[in-house]
Design a protein around this motif. Structure first.
Motif, PDB file in Angstrom:
ATOM      1  N   HIS A 169       0.822  -1.223   0.000  1.00  0.00           N
ATOM      2  CA  HIS A 169       0.000   0.000   0.000  1.00  0.00           C
ATOM      3  C   HIS A 169       0.856   1.274   0.000  1.00  0.00           C
ATOM      4  CE1 HIS A 169      -3.473   2.411   0.217  1.00  0.00           C
ATOM      5  NE2 HIS A 169      -3.426   2.685   1.503  1.00  0.00           N
ATOM      6  N   VAL A 170       0.648   2.099  -1.023  1.00  0.00           N
ATOM      7  CA  VAL A 170       1.455   3.315  -1.212  1.00  0.00           C
ATOM      8  C   VAL A 170       1.429   4.212   0.036  1.00  0.00           C
ATOM      9  CG1 VAL A 170       1.655   5.451  -2.552  1.00  0.00           C
ATOM     10  CG2 VAL A 170       1.129   3.302  -3.725  1.00  0.00           C
ATOM     11  N   ASP A 171       0.246   4.437   0.619  1.00  0.00           N
ATOM     12  CA  ASP A 171       0.161   5.334   1.778  1.00  0.00           C
ATOM     13  C   ASP A 171       1.005   4.819   2.948  1.00  0.00           C
ATOM     14  OD1 ASP A 171      -1.534   7.198   0.563  1.00  0.00           O
ATOM     15  OD2 ASP A 171      -3.324   6.054   1.080  1.00  0.00           O
ATOM     16  N   PRO A 225      -9.523  -3.393   3.057  1.00  0.00           N
ATOM     17  CA  PRO A 225     -10.214  -2.109   2.866  1.00  0.00           C
ATOM     18  C   PRO A 225      -9.386  -0.883   3.232  1.00  0.00           C
ATOM     19  CG  PRO A 225     -11.026  -3.231   4.801  1.00  0.00           C
ATOM     20  CD  PRO A 225     -10.052  -4.176   4.172  1.00  0.00           C
ATOM     21  N   GLU A 226      -8.149  -0.858   2.731  1.00  0.00           N
ATOM     22  CA  GLU A 226      -7.322   0.355   2.780  1.00  0.00           C
ATOM     23  C   GLU A 226      -7.180   0.900   1.361  1.00  0.00           C
ATOM     24  OE1 GLU A 226      -3.416  -0.878   4.129  1.00  0.00           O
ATOM     25  OE2 GLU A 226      -3.202  -2.317   2.497  1.00  0.00           O
ATOM     26  N   LYS A 227      -7.405   0.044   0.354  1.00  0.00           N
ATOM     27  CA  LYS A 227      -7.304   0.459  -1.049  1.00  0.00           C
ATOM     28  C   LYS A 227      -8.632   1.086  -1.461  1.00  0.00           C
ATOM     29  CE  LYS A 227      -3.203  -1.531  -1.426  1.00  0.00           C
ATOM     30  NZ  LYS A 227      -2.974  -2.938  -1.576  1.00  0.00           N
ATOM     31  N   VAL A 252     -11.594  11.642  -0.877  1.00  0.00           N
ATOM     32  CA  VAL A 252     -11.032  11.723  -2.236  1.00  0.00           C
ATOM     33  C   VAL A 252      -9.781  12.602  -2.191  1.00  0.00           C
ATOM     34  CG1 VAL A 252     -11.494  12.454  -4.611  1.00  0.00           C
ATOM     35  CG2 VAL A 252     -13.358  11.507  -3.197  1.00  0.00           C
ATOM     36  N   TYR A 253      -8.654  12.024  -2.593  1.00  0.00           N
ATOM     37  CA  TYR A 253      -7.394  12.774  -2.517  1.00  0.00           C
ATOM     38  C   TYR A 253      -7.337  13.836  -3.618  1.00  0.00           C
ATOM     39  CZ  TYR A 253      -5.558   8.802   0.280  1.00  0.00           C
ATOM     40  OH  TYR A 253      -5.340   7.830   1.220  1.00  0.00           O
ATOM     41  N   GLY A 254      -6.874  15.041  -3.248  1.00  0.00           N
ATOM     42  CA  GLY A 254      -6.629  16.106  -4.234  1.00  0.00           C
ATOM     43  C   GLY A 254      -7.895  16.465  -4.990  1.00  0.00           C
ATOM     44  N   LYS A 279      -8.968  13.825  -9.853  1.00  0.00           N
ATOM     45  CA  LYS A 279      -8.844  13.560 -11.296  1.00  0.00           C
ATOM     46  C   LYS A 279      -7.636  12.685 -11.624  1.00  0.00           C
ATOM     47  CE  LYS A 279     -11.612  17.437 -12.682  1.00  0.00           C
ATOM     48  NZ  LYS A 279     -11.639  18.821 -13.106  1.00  0.00           N
ATOM     49  N   TYR A 280      -7.185  11.952 -10.649  1.00  0.00           N
ATOM     50  CA  TYR A 280      -6.102  10.984 -10.875  1.00  0.00           C
ATOM     51  C   TYR A 280      -6.691   9.788 -11.614  1.00  0.00           C
ATOM     52  CZ  TYR A 280      -3.441  13.946  -7.824  1.00  0.00           C
ATOM     53  OH  TYR A 280      -2.787  15.039  -7.302  1.00  0.00           O
ATOM     54  N   THR A 281      -5.882   9.203 -12.491  1.00  0.00           N
ATOM     55  CA  THR A 281      -6.406   8.141 -13.361  1.00  0.00           C
ATOM     56  C   THR A 281      -5.659   6.828 -13.119  1.00  0.00           C
ATOM     57  OG1 THR A 281      -7.009   9.765 -15.024  1.00  0.00           O
ATOM     58  CG2 THR A 281      -6.770   7.494 -15.780  1.00  0.00           C
ATOM     59  N   ASP A 286      -4.131  15.941  -0.539  1.00  0.00           N
ATOM     60  CA  ASP A 286      -3.598  14.961  -1.491  1.00  0.00           C
ATOM     61  C   ASP A 286      -2.503  14.094  -0.869  1.00  0.00           C
ATOM     62  OD1 ASP A 286      -3.474  13.712  -3.896  1.00  0.00           O
ATOM     63  OD2 ASP A 286      -2.908  15.482  -5.057  1.00  0.00           O
ATOM     64  N   ARG A 287      -2.292  12.953  -1.488  1.00  0.00           N
ATOM     65  CA  ARG A 287      -1.164  12.077  -1.149  1.00  0.00           C
ATOM     66  C   ARG A 287       0.120  12.744  -1.688  1.00  0.00           C
ATOM     67  NH1 ARG A 287      -1.699   6.357  -4.029  1.00  0.00           N
ATOM     68  NH2 ARG A 287      -2.765   5.707  -2.143  1.00  0.00           N
ATOM     69  N   PRO A 288       1.199  12.799  -0.897  1.00  0.00           N
ATOM     70  CA  PRO A 288       2.444  13.362  -1.441  1.00  0.00           C
ATOM     71  C   PRO A 288       2.972  12.495  -2.591  1.00  0.00           C
ATOM     72  CG  PRO A 288       2.655  12.870   0.932  1.00  0.00           C
ATOM     73  CD  PRO A 288       1.324  12.351   0.501  1.00  0.00           C
ATOM     74  N   ARG A 298      -1.343   9.735 -13.537  1.00  0.00           N
ATOM     75  CA  ARG A 298      -2.074   8.802 -14.414  1.00  0.00           C
ATOM     76  C   ARG A 298      -1.262   7.538 -14.678  1.00  0.00           C
ATOM     77  NH1 ARG A 298      -2.053   8.837 -20.255  1.00  0.00           N
ATOM     78  NH2 ARG A 298      -3.600   7.320 -20.970  1.00  0.00           N
ATOM     79  N   TYR A 299      -1.911   6.399 -14.528  1.00  0.00           N
ATOM     80  CA  TYR A 299      -1.350   5.119 -14.976  1.00  0.00           C
ATOM     81  C   TYR A 299      -2.261   4.575 -16.068  1.00  0.00           C
ATOM     82  CZ  TYR A 299       0.690   4.875 -10.170  1.00  0.00           C
ATOM     83  OH  TYR A 299       1.328   5.109  -8.985  1.00  0.00           O
ATOM     84  N   ALA A 300      -1.665   4.067 -17.137  1.00  0.00           N
ATOM     85  CA  ALA A 300      -2.464   3.399 -18.173  1.00  0.00           C
ATOM     86  C   ALA A 300      -1.558   2.389 -18.867  1.00  0.00           C
ATOM     87  CB  ALA A 300      -3.000   4.418 -19.176  1.00  0.00           C
TER      88      ALA A 300
HETATM   89  P1  TYD Z   1      -5.033   2.911  -4.151  1.00  0.00           P
HETATM   90  O1  TYD Z   1      -6.201   1.985  -4.133  1.00  0.00           O
HETATM   91  O2  TYD Z   1      -4.322   3.206  -2.875  1.00  0.00           O
HETATM   92  O3  TYD Z   1      -4.028   2.338  -5.265  1.00  0.00           O
HETATM   93  P2  TYD Z   1      -2.680   3.016  -5.883  1.00  0.00           P
HETATM   94  O4  TYD Z   1      -2.268   4.179  -5.064  1.00  0.00           O
HETATM   95  O5  TYD Z   1      -1.708   1.899  -5.776  1.00  0.00           O
HETATM   96  O6  TYD Z   1      -3.048   3.382  -7.282  1.00  0.00           O
HETATM   97  O7  TYD Z   1      -5.511   4.293  -4.771  1.00  0.00           O
HETATM   98  C1  TYD Z   1      -6.118   4.367  -6.040  1.00  0.00           C
HETATM   99  C2  TYD Z   1      -6.365   5.840  -6.353  1.00  0.00           C
HETATM  100  O8  TYD Z   1      -7.339   6.357  -5.431  1.00  0.00           O
HETATM  101  C3  TYD Z   1      -5.122   6.709  -6.180  1.00  0.00           C
HETATM  102  O9  TYD Z   1      -5.155   7.749  -7.146  1.00  0.00           O
HETATM  103  C4  TYD Z   1      -5.289   7.292  -4.790  1.00  0.00           C
HETATM  104  C5  TYD Z   1      -6.804   7.437  -4.651  1.00  0.00           C
HETATM  105  N1  TYD Z   1      -7.327   7.314  -3.269  1.00  0.00           N
HETATM  106  C6  TYD Z   1      -8.187   8.303  -2.755  1.00  0.00           C
HETATM  107  O10 TYD Z   1      -8.520   9.294  -3.441  1.00  0.00           O
HETATM  108  N2  TYD Z   1      -8.649   8.155  -1.489  1.00  0.00           N
HETATM  109  C7  TYD Z   1      -8.317   7.090  -0.706  1.00  0.00           C
HETATM  110  O11 TYD Z   1      -8.748   7.018   0.467  1.00  0.00           O
HETATM  111  C8  TYD Z   1      -7.456   6.074  -1.252  1.00  0.00           C
HETATM  112  C9  TYD Z   1      -7.069   4.870  -0.434  1.00  0.00           C
HETATM  113  C10 TYD Z   1      -6.995   6.219  -2.543  1.00  0.00           C
END
Ligand code: TYD
Ligand code: NAD
Length: 353
Positions: free
Chosen positions: A90-92, A196-198, A215-217, A220-222, A289-291, A296-298
């Motif tokens: 898990h990235v976080d 349920p952390e993802k 929702v982080y940021g 609009k992350y893909t 947002d997450r640092p 985008r990943y594709a």
């Molecule tokens: P995640 O399921 O943690 O997978 P990864 O970081 O490996 O892609 O996150 C998927 C996307 O969702 C990523 O852009 C981060 C975002 N995210 C949120 O917006 N809120 C959240 O609580 C989590 C866990 C992820």
């Protein structure tokens, strides 16, 4: 009838690993499957209840970071193949504790490579080390383009840096010791038994309980999303037909901006929970947002499709529906994994956002 094999699957009690173990146990009764897992917070033997008594299933509780334990296990069992999934994933969490990721993902992988090398001592006929990796090693894309197998590695998080490092070690052992290997780099998985952390299982859990959806940021992350059973099918394909020394990208041909995906999830959940359409949209909460958040990943998954004939078997809407139904029907599983340390993790991760 398939030939006999003795396969070590690491991380088989985790999310993807449990689906791989199940597929191999059921499809290949001639293979002896050894599931090695240390059972971290993400490992759960409940995931394998349906196959735990199968005659070709064996569980070993061990830590891949323990060098001696790995050497002893390989000396005892002489595994002819390894499918390596065990990892901190898990990235976080990697942002909070990068060293845990170096230990398991880098040192743990090298311990397995050494044990495999020392067991077969250059006599690698019919042997295989299959390393499971992620598309995150390629870093981030702009608005266009796809990750190809030839895209340069450019990891941005401690998680992806540790996975990139382990991928490099696997290739280096192939070059240096002639060890047969394959690597696959897969996009984001979703499905039954995901901790349920993802994003998807966390949001299913929160929608059900009327809790905020962080929702982080700008949302609009893909990401490209693949149903976990289709990933397990791809692993089966590459294990049997992949070419020595090759990399295959695996993906769902299925890109979503987070906020759009969340709206689809809410629509399906409101319907299944008997709520008015769109009712749960009020739970959407934009948070810090997450640092280092990759934009985008594709994935271009055409190599595995064209060369090995694999492609996803379900649409995103179908896979998501199966997944939601599973979480709604398996409340006990969810309650078990969210009791104890989970609340501490959740409060720590989301309180300050
Ligand atoms: P995640 O399921 O943690 O997978 P990864 O970081 O490996 O892609 O996150 C998927 C996307 O969702 C990523 O852009 C981060 C975002 N995210 C949120 O917006 N809120 C959240 O609580 C989590 C866990 C992820
Ligand atoms: P997970 O976190 O659900 O499971 C990891 C498993 O590894 C757990 O059962 C855990 O107990 C075990 N483990 C962790 N450290 C260990 C150690 N030191 N020794 C032995 N076992 C240990 O992860 P997942 O989502 O199932 O991912 C599995 C693999 O697939 C990982 O290598 C990950 O990098 C890769 N991957 C995951 C995704 C995804 O979307 N989840 C996408 C592409 C690739």
């Amino acid at each position: 009838m398939s030939t006999q094999k003795k396969i070590l699957i690491t991380g088989g009690a985790g999310f993807i690993g449990s689906h791989v173990v199940r597929l191999f146990i059921n499809k290949y009764p001639n293979y002896q499957i050894y599931n090695l897992d240390v059972l971290t917070y993400a490992g759960n033997l409940e995931n394998l209840k349906d196959i735990e008594n199968a005659p070709n299933y064996h569980f070993i509780k061990a830590d891949i970071v323990d060098e001696k334990a790995m050497l002893d296990l390989f000396a005892e069992h002489k595994f002819d193949s390894v499918i390596h999934l065990a990892a901190e994933s898990h990235v976080d969490r990697s942002i909070e504790d990068p060293l845990a990721f170096v230990r398991t993902n880098v040192i743990g992988t090298v311990n397995l490579l050494n044990a495999f090398r020392d067991t077969w001592k250059g006599n690698f006929e019919g042997k295989l080390f299959y390393h499971i990796s992620t598309d995150e090693v390629y870093g981030t894309l702009g608005a266009t383009g796809l990750f190809e197998e030839t895209t340069s590695y450019d990891p941005n998080s401690p998680y992806s840096a540790s996975k990139a490092s382990s991928d490099h070690f696997v290739r280096a052992y192939g070059e240096t010791y002639g060890m047969p290997y394959v690597v696959t780099n897969c996009s984001n998985n979703y499905g039954q038994n995901q901790f349920p952390e993802k994003l998807i299982p966390l949001f299913i859990h929160n929608i059900k309980n009327n809790k905020p959806l962080p929702v982080y940021g700008d949302g609009k992350y893909t990401r490209d999303w693949l149903y976990v059973v289709d990933h397990a099918r791809a692993i089966d394909t590459v294990f049997h037909d992949g070419k020595n020394g090759e990399t295959y990208n695996i993906g769902g041909f299925n890109e979503w901006q987070n906020i759009e995906l969340i709206r689809v999830l809410i629509k399906q959940m409101d319907e299944k929970l008997g709520r008015p359409e769109g009712e749960s949209e009020k739970l959407i909460t934009y948070v810090t947002d997450r640092p280092g958040h990759d934009r985008r990943y594709a994935i271009d998954a055409n190599k595995i499709k064209n060369e090995l004939g694999w492609e996803p078997s379900v649409t995103f809407e179908q896979g998501l529906s199966i997944t939601i139904d599973w979480y709604l029907a398996n409340e006990e599983w969810l309650n078990n994994v969210t009791s104890g340390d989970y609340q501490k993790y959740y409060d720590g991760m989301y309180a300050e956002r």
